[in-house]
Design a protein around this motif. Structure first.
Motif, PDB file in Angstrom:
ATOM      1  N   PRO A 117      30.291 -42.727 -27.943  1.00  0.00           N
ATOM      2  CA  PRO A 117      30.131 -42.046 -29.230  1.00  0.00           C
ATOM      3  C   PRO A 117      29.353 -42.865 -30.262  1.00  0.00           C
ATOM      4  CG  PRO A 117      32.284 -43.075 -29.147  1.00  0.00           C
ATOM      5  CD  PRO A 117      31.624 -43.363 -27.824  1.00  0.00           C
ATOM      6  N   ALA A 118      28.680 -43.929 -29.830  1.00  0.00           N
ATOM      7  CA  ALA A 118      27.873 -44.766 -30.736  1.00  0.00           C
ATOM      8  C   ALA A 118      28.700 -45.230 -31.932  1.00  0.00           C
ATOM      9  CB  ALA A 118      26.626 -44.012 -31.205  1.00  0.00           C
ATOM     10  N   GLN A 119      29.877 -45.736 -31.651  1.00  0.00           N
ATOM     11  CA  GLN A 119      30.800 -46.216 -32.677  1.00  0.00           C
ATOM     12  C   GLN A 119      31.526 -47.454 -32.156  1.00  0.00           C
ATOM     13  OE1 GLN A 119      31.413 -44.783 -35.723  1.00  0.00           O
ATOM     14  NE2 GLN A 119      30.157 -42.943 -35.447  1.00  0.00           N
ATOM     15  N   VAL A 136      37.749 -35.087 -25.150  1.00  0.00           N
ATOM     16  CA  VAL A 136      37.507 -35.644 -26.486  1.00  0.00           C
ATOM     17  C   VAL A 136      38.171 -34.746 -27.531  1.00  0.00           C
ATOM     18  CG1 VAL A 136      35.761 -36.403 -28.133  1.00  0.00           C
ATOM     19  CG2 VAL A 136      35.296 -36.524 -25.656  1.00  0.00           C
ATOM     20  N   PHE A 137      38.984 -35.365 -28.392  1.00  0.00           N
ATOM     21  CA  PHE A 137      39.745 -34.623 -29.395  1.00  0.00           C
ATOM     22  C   PHE A 137      39.329 -35.065 -30.797  1.00  0.00           C
ATOM     23  CE2 PHE A 137      42.137 -34.819 -25.521  1.00  0.00           C
ATOM     24  CZ  PHE A 137      42.658 -33.539 -25.376  1.00  0.00           C
ATOM     25  N   PRO A 138      38.419 -34.305 -31.449  1.00  0.00           N
ATOM     26  CA  PRO A 138      38.033 -34.632 -32.828  1.00  0.00           C
ATOM     27  C   PRO A 138      39.131 -34.190 -33.796  1.00  0.00           C
ATOM     28  CG  PRO A 138      36.874 -32.671 -32.088  1.00  0.00           C
ATOM     29  CD  PRO A 138      37.679 -33.147 -30.916  1.00  0.00           C
ATOM     30  N   ASN A 139      39.296 -34.929 -34.880  1.00  0.00           N
ATOM     31  CA  ASN A 139      40.304 -34.576 -35.885  1.00  0.00           C
ATOM     32  C   ASN A 139      39.914 -35.172 -37.226  1.00  0.00           C
ATOM     33  OD1 ASN A 139      42.096 -37.314 -36.150  1.00  0.00           O
ATOM     34  ND2 ASN A 139      41.364 -37.030 -34.057  1.00  0.00           N
ATOM     35  N   GLU A 158      38.039 -39.572 -33.523  1.00  0.00           N
ATOM     36  CA  GLU A 158      37.977 -38.955 -32.205  1.00  0.00           C
ATOM     37  C   GLU A 158      38.821 -39.754 -31.240  1.00  0.00           C
ATOM     38  OE1 GLU A 158      33.465 -37.000 -32.427  1.00  0.00           O
ATOM     39  OE2 GLU A 158      33.978 -38.410 -30.816  1.00  0.00           O
ATOM     40  N   VAL A 159      39.567 -39.058 -30.382  1.00  0.00           N
ATOM     41  CA  VAL A 159      40.355 -39.671 -29.320  1.00  0.00           C
ATOM     42  C   VAL A 159      39.710 -39.284 -27.986  1.00  0.00           C
ATOM     43  CG1 VAL A 159      42.609 -39.803 -28.209  1.00  0.00           C
ATOM     44  CG2 VAL A 159      42.464 -39.507 -30.702  1.00  0.00           C
ATOM     45  N   TRP A 160      39.343 -40.272 -27.179  1.00  0.00           N
ATOM     46  CA  TRP A 160      38.697 -40.059 -25.887  1.00  0.00           C
ATOM     47  C   TRP A 160      39.685 -40.434 -24.778  1.00  0.00           C
ATOM     48  CZ3 TRP A 160      33.074 -39.439 -24.900  1.00  0.00           C
ATOM     49  CH2 TRP A 160      32.366 -39.126 -26.058  1.00  0.00           C
ATOM     50  N   ILE A 161      40.057 -39.437 -23.952  1.00  0.00           N
ATOM     51  CA  ILE A 161      41.045 -39.634 -22.904  1.00  0.00           C
ATOM     52  C   ILE A 161      40.384 -39.431 -21.541  1.00  0.00           C
ATOM     53  CG2 ILE A 161      43.273 -38.869 -21.976  1.00  0.00           C
ATOM     54  CD1 ILE A 161      43.555 -39.918 -24.779  1.00  0.00           C
TER      55      ILE A 161
END
Length: 289
Positions: free
Chosen positions: A177-179, A227-230, A279-282
């Motif tokens: 995610p370039a972060q 991916v879970f954006p919040n 963002e949570v990446w699982i």
């Protein structure tokens, strides 16, 4: 999943006097042990290993009240020494085993039971993405496991990053995610230990291979990612998203989580105090069940 959870609780109850290994529980229900541990923790609010430990100590408490000796009780529930049992029991109950034996003190930790609690539904956004093999390049450290509040050791790790290290990280950013991300992995799962640790890394995902020796690396193979954006109040929204990922989405998604470091990133909102986009990446794979 609900029936599976209750079956596991019954299996644990039937085997409290034995050495219950996490892999034995997973084998009993035919699930990946890593996937099941994650689901259990977020639905019950505690790690599976911690639940087993506390149920053993609660049963030990009852045996002591019923007149079983401290020595016999310690060895019955898998402790290799009286000192180890005494420390664990005192940490859990606030009393020495000898005090419970003498004064008939009962401290309970009831058996869990899972049931459906239907409430107002909330939408949950998720994106399924494929990533190639990559490296998280940054700084990492073994830190104590902590299930609530701010982990001071992770804060210290973030503060230890030098300007040169941060520059090297940004130079390596070449993929989603370039972060700068946070990832935790390799957590202790031995329930007879009073303390445990995990490895935490702060760094950037990259496909570059020429990585500065100033940075630690974690190699990750190609996988599918959910991916879970919040966005909202921080850290409550991020924590709630992570909890719902494991307790609501995964059990009915057709995917299972795999034993690969998940990661997240957070960008604070400059216009709203204590608000952020995260963002949570699982890492996941299709479930066999």
């Amino acid at each position: 999943m609900l029936k599976t959870l209750n079956d596991v609780i019954d299996f644990i109850e039937d085997n409290l006097a034995y050495d219950i290994r996490i892999e034995d529980v997973a084998k009993y229900i035919g699930e990946s042990d890593y996937h099941f541990r994650k689901i259990f923790q977020y639905i019950s609010g505690m790690p599976l290993s911690e639940y087993i430990k506390k149920r053993k100590l609660a049963k030990a408490n009852r045996d002591l009240v019923d007149g079983q000796s401290v020595t016999d009780t310690a060895f019955k529930y898998g402790y290799q020494s009286i000192d180890g049992f005494t420390r664990a029991f005192k940490s859990w109950s606030g009393y020495l085993p000898s005090e419970v034996y003498r004064d008939k003190i009962i401290v309970s930790f009831p058996k869990l039971s899972f049931y459906i609690d239907v409430r107002g539904g909330e939408n949950m956004e998720v994106q399924i993405k494929e990533l190639p093999a990559f490296t998280i390049a940054g700084v990492k450290r073994r830190v104590p496991m902590q299930f609530e509040g701010v982990n001071d050791e992770i804060v210290k790790l973030a503060e230890s990053i030098t300007g040169e290290q941060r520059t090297k990280m940004h130079e390596l950013m070449n993929m989603e995610p370039a972060q700068i991300v946070n990832a935790s992995y390799d957590a202790d799962e031995k329930f007879l230990k009073d303390e445990g640790g995990l490895t935490h890394v702060i760094g950037v995902p990259t496909t570059e291979t020429d990585i500065s020796p100033l940075l630690d690396t974690v190699e990750i193979a190609a996988h599918t990612w959910a991916v879970f954006p919040n966005a909202g109040p921080f850290p409550e929204t991020l924590q709630n998203t992570m909890a719902r990922t494991y307790s609501e989405w995964l059990p009915s998604s057709g995917y299972e989580v795999i034993d690969v470091p998940s990661f997240s990133f957070t960008n604070m909102d400059e216009d709203k105090e204590n608000h952020a986009y995260s963002e949570v990446w699982i890492p996941v794979r299709p479930s066999h069940s």
